[in-house]
Design an enzyme around this catalytic site. Structure first.
Site, short mmCIF file in Angstrom:
data_model
loop_
_atom_site.label_atom_id
_atom_site.label_comp_id
_atom_site.label_asym_id
_atom_site.label_seq_id
_atom_site.Cartn_x
_atom_site.Cartn_y
_atom_site.Cartn_z
N TYR A 82 9.59 9.18 40.33
CA TYR A 82 10.50 10.32 40.51
C TYR A 82 11.53 10.05 41.61
O TYR A 82 11.23 9.48 42.65
CB TYR A 82 9.70 11.57 40.88
CG TYR A 82 10.59 12.79 41.11
CD1 TYR A 82 10.98 13.59 40.05
CD2 TYR A 82 11.05 13.11 42.39
CE1 TYR A 82 11.81 14.69 40.25
CE2 TYR A 82 11.87 14.21 42.60
CZ TYR A 82 12.26 14.99 41.52
OH TYR A 82 13.08 16.06 41.72
N SER A 88 46.86 38.85 18.84
CA SER A 88 47.71 38.33 19.91
C SER A 88 48.39 39.49 20.61
O SER A 88 48.73 40.49 19.98
CB SER A 88 48.75 37.38 19.32
OG SER A 88 49.91 37.35 20.14
N LYS A 100 18.49 19.61 34.73
CA LYS A 100 18.32 20.94 34.14
C LYS A 100 19.62 21.72 33.91
O LYS A 100 19.80 22.32 32.85
CB LYS A 100 17.35 21.76 34.99
CG LYS A 100 15.90 21.32 34.75
CD LYS A 100 14.92 21.96 35.68
CE LYS A 100 14.87 21.33 37.04
NZ LYS A 100 14.54 19.90 37.09
N ASN A 110 6.14 16.83 41.04
CA ASN A 110 6.72 15.87 40.09
C ASN A 110 6.14 16.01 38.68
O ASN A 110 6.88 16.01 37.70
CB ASN A 110 6.53 14.44 40.60
CG ASN A 110 7.26 14.21 41.92
OD1 ASN A 110 8.08 15.04 42.31
ND2 ASN A 110 6.97 13.11 42.59
N THR A 150 40.34 13.57 0.73
CA THR A 150 40.02 12.41 1.56
C THR A 150 41.31 12.14 2.33
O THR A 150 42.40 12.38 1.79
CB THR A 150 39.63 11.16 0.74
OG1 THR A 150 40.72 10.83 -0.14
CG2 THR A 150 38.39 11.40 -0.12
N GLU A 210 37.33 28.20 16.88
CA GLU A 210 37.89 27.22 17.83
C GLU A 210 36.91 26.93 18.95
O GLU A 210 36.77 25.80 19.40
CB GLU A 210 39.20 27.77 18.42
CG GLU A 210 40.32 27.88 17.40
CD GLU A 210 41.51 28.64 17.98
OE1 GLU A 210 41.54 29.88 17.84
OE2 GLU A 210 42.38 28.01 18.58
N1 ARG Z 1 13.17 20.86 41.89
C1 ARG Z 1 12.68 19.57 41.59
C2 ARG Z 1 13.29 19.07 40.27
O1 ARG Z 1 13.84 19.86 39.60
C3 ARG Z 1 11.19 19.62 41.45
C4 ARG Z 1 10.49 18.34 41.78
C5 ARG Z 1 10.61 18.06 43.22
N2 ARG Z 1 9.82 16.96 43.61
C6 ARG Z 1 9.96 16.43 44.78
N3 ARG Z 1 9.22 15.41 45.06
N4 ARG Z 1 10.86 16.83 45.63
O2 ARG Z 1 13.25 17.92 39.97
#
Ligand code: ARG
Length: 461
Positions: free
Chosen positions: A318, A278, A326, A111, A156, A291
């Site tokens: 957590y 095109s 991510k 974590n 404008t 674009e």
């Molecule tokens: N892969 C997990 C994440 O991206 C890492 C942390 C995992 N922690 C756990 N207690 N399972 O968050």
């Protein structure tokens, strides 16, 4: 087979679907450098504080460097069964150095490890993005100097408003990008506290030195609350917010490029390098890059929205929900980086059609405000009345189907006897822009001053 990392209390391994939903290695493998740097800092600190022997530390660090070389060299095989980058690295380390690898995770949890890795990654990315923003700014400043005297219509409501210089228009984006870089650097300042050593959520009974690992990893200080440290994702939210605003700016500019490069406007020509043809219409030069830059805001802002929704309502500390941070963030930051590069290319390559811009600048009675200002300054007429008189002048030109410069002095006198031939001097677009010398105004002289200021700021000379 049950899991090596926690298999003690498990009789069987995970279901295939469990493995699929749980694994993050497919996207978090790009954190390998940060993960290994974090582990080296942690192992070094564990040895300094007497928690780990020097021999184990040396073995761990040498092993981690081998793992790093393997990943960089492309010979490392990532395993989905090992879930994420942290366990992939640790498992490979165990293969290399045996039991000592198991001591690395003392006084640490995944974590605090993932929070540390991700912060380091976001910090590196901010640094790259800021350089890219500066590069785009410099490209704009260079073009602004070249186009300081180029006159174009200012809009404008996308209706002709007053003439402006193209250089001034380009510098408007330099200002926006300056704020974008500032916002990214603000986010960097706030994120720069180390979560490492917060462990799972409560801290650790080992006599670790969090200040030492913080310093080794370039953080300003360790985070002060372990619960906050492992459950905080403000740093990426804030970065995505700054990225979204920057992408919004790029999108506005891209939209202008699309409009300007159309046959109907014809203000700029985008280069062959940044347009496509095109397959059916031979005349086409499509502004695809512009674009796509215009569109990227969708996924960047989408990442911010999706992560805010993931985080809202999550109890401390957590939860696995946070692993969803991510994939969207990487995509968003990659997209912004690509957009900045594409914009820099387009800005450097585009050619301005100065004649076309100038001709268009005088369309739509764009110097009407200059007439009103002249009435105020030369005849001391209150602005509201001058506005009304000028409205009648514009209506007359419209009726005669000519521009304001096409009106004779008799025409002007027909509207108001007090007007004399000096009025003709203010009717040109050149006079209009040259007059706007108020600080921050569009006059060519101002554009050169502002461009020079930015150049000094961006290049330090
Ligand atoms: N892969 C997990 C994440 O991206 C890492 C942390 C995992 N922690 C756990 N207690 N399972 O968050």
């Amino acid at each position: 087979m049950s899991n090596k990392m926690w298999g003690g209390r498990f009789a069987t391994g995970p279901d295939a679907i469990m493995e699929e939903i749980n694994a993050s290695i497919g996207f978090d493998q790009r954190l390998f450098r940060q993960d290994i740097a974090g582990s080296i800092a942690h192992a070094t600190m564990l040895a300094e504080t007497g928690i780990l022997t020097q021999e184990d530390r040396d073995a761990i660090i040498a092993g981690l460097n081998e793992v790093l070389a393997e990943i960089e060299g492309g010979s490392f095989t990532f395993s989905r069964a090992l879930e994420d980058i942290h366990m992939n690295v640790e498992s490979k380390l165990r293969e290399k150095i045996g039991d000592a690898a198991g001591r690395l995770h003392t006084a640490r949890s995944r974590n605090d490890q993932v929070a540390t890795d991700f912060k380091l990654y976001v910090r590196d990315t901010i640094d790259t993005l800021v350089v890219q923003v500066h590069t785009l700014q410099l490209a704009l400043v260079t073009r602004a100097e070249e186009e300081a005297e180029t006159i174009m219509p200012g809009f404008t409501h996308l209706q002709s408003a007053q003439p402006v210089t193209f250089g001034h228009h380009l510098l408007a984006y330099v200002e926006m990008l300056g704020r974008d870089a500032g916002r990214l650097l603000d986010a960097r300042k706030r994120l720069n506290e180390s979560p490492l050593g917060s462990a799972a959520l409560a801290g650790t009974p080992y006599p670790i030195d969090r200040h030492m690992t913080a310093e080794k990893l370039g953080f300003d200080r360790p985070t002060a609350n372990s619960l906050d440290a492992v459950s905080d994702r403000d740093f990426i939210l804030e970065t995505l917010a700054a990225a979204s605003i920057c992408a919004m700016h790029l999108s506005r500019f891209a939209e202008e490029m699309v409009i300007w490069s159309s046959a109907q406007f014809g203000f700029v020509r985008l280069s062959d390098k940044f347009t496509t043809g095109s397959s059916i219409m031979p005349q086409k030069r499509n502004p695809d890059a512009a674009e796509l830059v215009r569109a990227k805001i969708g996924r960047i802002l989408g990442a911010l929205t999706s992560l805010l929704v993931v985080m809202k309502g999550l109890p401390l500390a957590y939860s696995k929900d946070m692993q969803e941070d991510k994939e969207v963030a990487f995509d968003a930051l990659d997209s912004l980086s690509l957009s900045l590069a594409a914009m820099t290319g387009m800005v450097g390559d585009m050619t301005a059609n100065r004649e076309r811009m100038r001709a268009s600048a005088s369309a739509g009675f764009s110097t009407a405000t200059d007439i009103a200002d002249w009435l105020v300054r030369q005849l001391n007429i209150p602005f509201r009345d001058a506005h009304h008189i000028t409205g009648q002048i514009v209506a007359l030109a419209e009726q005669k189907n000519c521009g304001l410069e096409g009106l004779t002095i008799e025409d002007f006198k027909f509207i108001d006897q007090r007007i004399d031939s000096r009025i003709h001097k203010v009717l040109t677009v050149e006079a209009s822009v040259a007059a706007r010398q108020s600080y921050g105004g569009t006059a060519p002289a101002n554009v050169l001053i502002q461009a020079a200021r930015w150049k000094t700021e961006l290049t330090g000379v």
